[in-house]
Design a protein around this motif. Structure first.
Motif, PDB file in Angstrom:
ATOM      1  N   ARG A 100      35.665  94.575 107.106  1.00 22.08           N
ATOM      2  CA  ARG A 100      35.247  96.145 107.569  1.00 22.08           C
ATOM      3  C   ARG A 100      36.582  96.504 108.280  1.00 22.08           C
ATOM      4  NH1 ARG A 100      29.317  95.514 109.747  1.00 22.08           N
ATOM      5  NH2 ARG A 100      30.322  93.754 110.475  1.00 22.08           N
ATOM      6  N   ASN A 101      37.242  95.900 109.067  1.00 27.62           N
ATOM      7  CA  ASN A 101      38.256  96.150 109.943  1.00 27.62           C
ATOM      8  C   ASN A 101      39.418  96.515 109.076  1.00 27.62           C
ATOM      9  OD1 ASN A 101      36.454  96.476 112.215  1.00 27.62           O
ATOM     10  ND2 ASN A 101      37.536  94.384 113.075  1.00 27.62           N
ATOM     11  N   THR A 102      39.669  95.827 108.396  1.00 22.70           N
ATOM     12  CA  THR A 102      40.566  95.679 107.310  1.00 22.70           C
ATOM     13  C   THR A 102      40.724  96.945 106.241  1.00 22.70           C
ATOM     14  OG1 THR A 102      41.383  93.493 107.439  1.00 22.70           O
ATOM     15  CG2 THR A 102      42.236  94.497 105.558  1.00 22.70           C
ATOM     16  N   GLY A 103      39.281  97.191 105.861  1.00 27.02           N
ATOM     17  CA  GLY A 103      39.104  98.319 104.828  1.00 27.02           C
ATOM     18  C   GLY A 103      39.204  99.683 105.465  1.00 27.02           C
ATOM     19  N   THR A 104      38.985  99.465 106.980  1.00 22.73           N
ATOM     20  CA  THR A 104      39.149 100.971 107.583  1.00 22.73           C
ATOM     21  C   THR A 104      40.516 101.133 107.768  1.00 22.73           C
ATOM     22  OG1 THR A 104      37.097 100.308 108.896  1.00 22.73           O
ATOM     23  CG2 THR A 104      38.450 101.981 109.853  1.00 22.73           C
ATOM     24  N   GLY A 150      43.004 113.289 106.081  1.00 26.04           N
ATOM     25  CA  GLY A 150      42.952 112.510 105.288  1.00 26.04           C
ATOM     26  C   GLY A 150      42.672 111.144 105.690  1.00 26.04           C
ATOM     27  N   ALA A 151      43.600 110.775 106.940  1.00 29.21           N
ATOM     28  CA  ALA A 151      43.116 109.628 107.600  1.00 29.21           C
ATOM     29  C   ALA A 151      41.878 109.313 107.950  1.00 29.21           C
ATOM     30  CB  ALA A 151      44.190 109.489 108.773  1.00 29.21           C
ATOM     31  N   GLY A 208      37.262 103.749 103.312  1.00 23.70           N
ATOM     32  CA  GLY A 208      37.625 102.395 103.334  1.00 23.70           C
ATOM     33  C   GLY A 208      36.585 101.497 103.980  1.00 23.70           C
ATOM     34  N   HIS A 209      35.965 101.974 105.239  1.00 27.60           N
ATOM     35  CA  HIS A 209      35.081 101.112 105.823  1.00 27.60           C
ATOM     36  C   HIS A 209      33.726 100.763 105.126  1.00 27.60           C
ATOM     37  CE1 HIS A 209      32.883  99.373 109.231  1.00 27.60           C
ATOM     38  NE2 HIS A 209      31.878 100.247 109.041  1.00 27.60           N
ATOM     39  N   GLU A 210      33.185 101.885 104.348  1.00 28.21           N
ATOM     40  CA  GLU A 210      32.253 101.806 103.529  1.00 28.21           C
ATOM     41  C   GLU A 210      32.327 100.900 102.320  1.00 28.21           C
ATOM     42  OE1 GLU A 210      28.913 102.620 104.341  1.00 28.21           O
ATOM     43  OE2 GLU A 210      29.731 103.355 106.397  1.00 28.21           O
ATOM     44  N   ILE A 211      33.580 101.394 101.749  1.00 25.63           N
ATOM     45  CA  ILE A 211      33.611 100.469 100.594  1.00 25.63           C
ATOM     46  C   ILE A 211      33.818  98.770 100.903  1.00 25.63           C
ATOM     47  CG2 ILE A 211      35.357  99.841  98.858  1.00 25.63           C
ATOM     48  CD1 ILE A 211      36.103 103.048  98.630  1.00 25.63           C
ATOM     49  N   ALA A 212      34.546  98.508 101.985  1.00 27.79           N
ATOM     50  CA  ALA A 212      34.799  97.119 102.532  1.00 27.79           C
ATOM     51  C   ALA A 212      33.290  96.634 102.984  1.00 27.79           C
ATOM     52  CB  ALA A 212      35.839  97.188 103.549  1.00 27.79           C
ATOM     53  N   LYS A 213      32.710  97.584 103.620  1.00 30.83           N
ATOM     54  CA  LYS A 213      31.258  96.812 103.965  1.00 30.83           C
ATOM     55  C   LYS A 213      30.470  96.725 102.670  1.00 30.83           C
ATOM     56  CE  LYS A 213      28.253  99.674 105.918  1.00 30.83           C
ATOM     57  NZ  LYS A 213      27.739 100.605 106.884  1.00 30.83           N
ATOM     58  N   HIS A 214      30.725  97.371 101.797  1.00 32.91           N
ATOM     59  CA  HIS A 214      29.805  97.163 100.544  1.00 32.91           C
ATOM     60  C   HIS A 214      30.166  96.019  99.830  1.00 32.91           C
ATOM     61  CE1 HIS A 214      27.489  98.077  97.026  1.00 32.91           C
ATOM     62  NE2 HIS A 214      28.501  97.942  96.058  1.00 32.91           N
ATOM     63  N   ASN A 215      31.308  95.718  99.622  1.00 37.53           N
ATOM     64  CA  ASN A 215      32.132  94.489  98.685  1.00 37.53           C
ATOM     65  C   ASN A 215      32.200  93.391  99.825  1.00 37.53           C
ATOM     66  OD1 ASN A 215      32.390  96.242  96.685  1.00 37.53           O
ATOM     67  ND2 ASN A 215      34.590  96.887  96.983  1.00 37.53           N
TER      68      ASN A 215
END
Length: 102
Positions: free
Chosen positions: A44-48, A75-76, A83-90
């Motif tokens: 999740r941290n990497t996705g963020t 944008g950031a 990015g956090h939500e996508i990483a958490k979901h995956n």
């Protein structure tokens, strides 16, 4: 005579056990199975971080004039959330069963 005594003793003992069974069961705490799932925080941290960088670059590229700084910041922020939500979901979930008491 001896068989009658044994039969009476067994009957009296089983009656006492049957009468005490609900009290013994009530004294025991209720146990139930619970599924416990955990995900790694690293993903999740990497996705963020990746989302924030990508969103910042995209916000900078899409904005024009004097609003480049604002576009980059917006944008950031949006990229970090996405990015956090996508990483958490995956993220891979590690699940196991545990016994818990009430």
């Amino acid at each position: 005579m001896r068989h009658k005594f044994i039969a009476t003793t067994i009957l009296a003992g089983s009656t006492l056990i049957a009468a005490a069974a609900p009290a013994i069961a009530a004294a025991q705490p209720h146990r139930h199975r619970v599924e416990v799932c955990e995900t790694s925080r690293g993903a999740r941290n990497t996705g963020t971080a990746v989302g924030a960088v990508t969103g910042g670059l995209l916000g900078n590229a899409l904005s024009h004039g004097g609003g480049k700084t604002g576009g980059t910041i917006l944008g950031a922020g949006a990229g970090a959330v996405a990015g956090h939500e996508i990483a958490k979901h995956n993220a891979k979930r590690h699940c196991h069963w545990e016994w818990r008491r009430d």
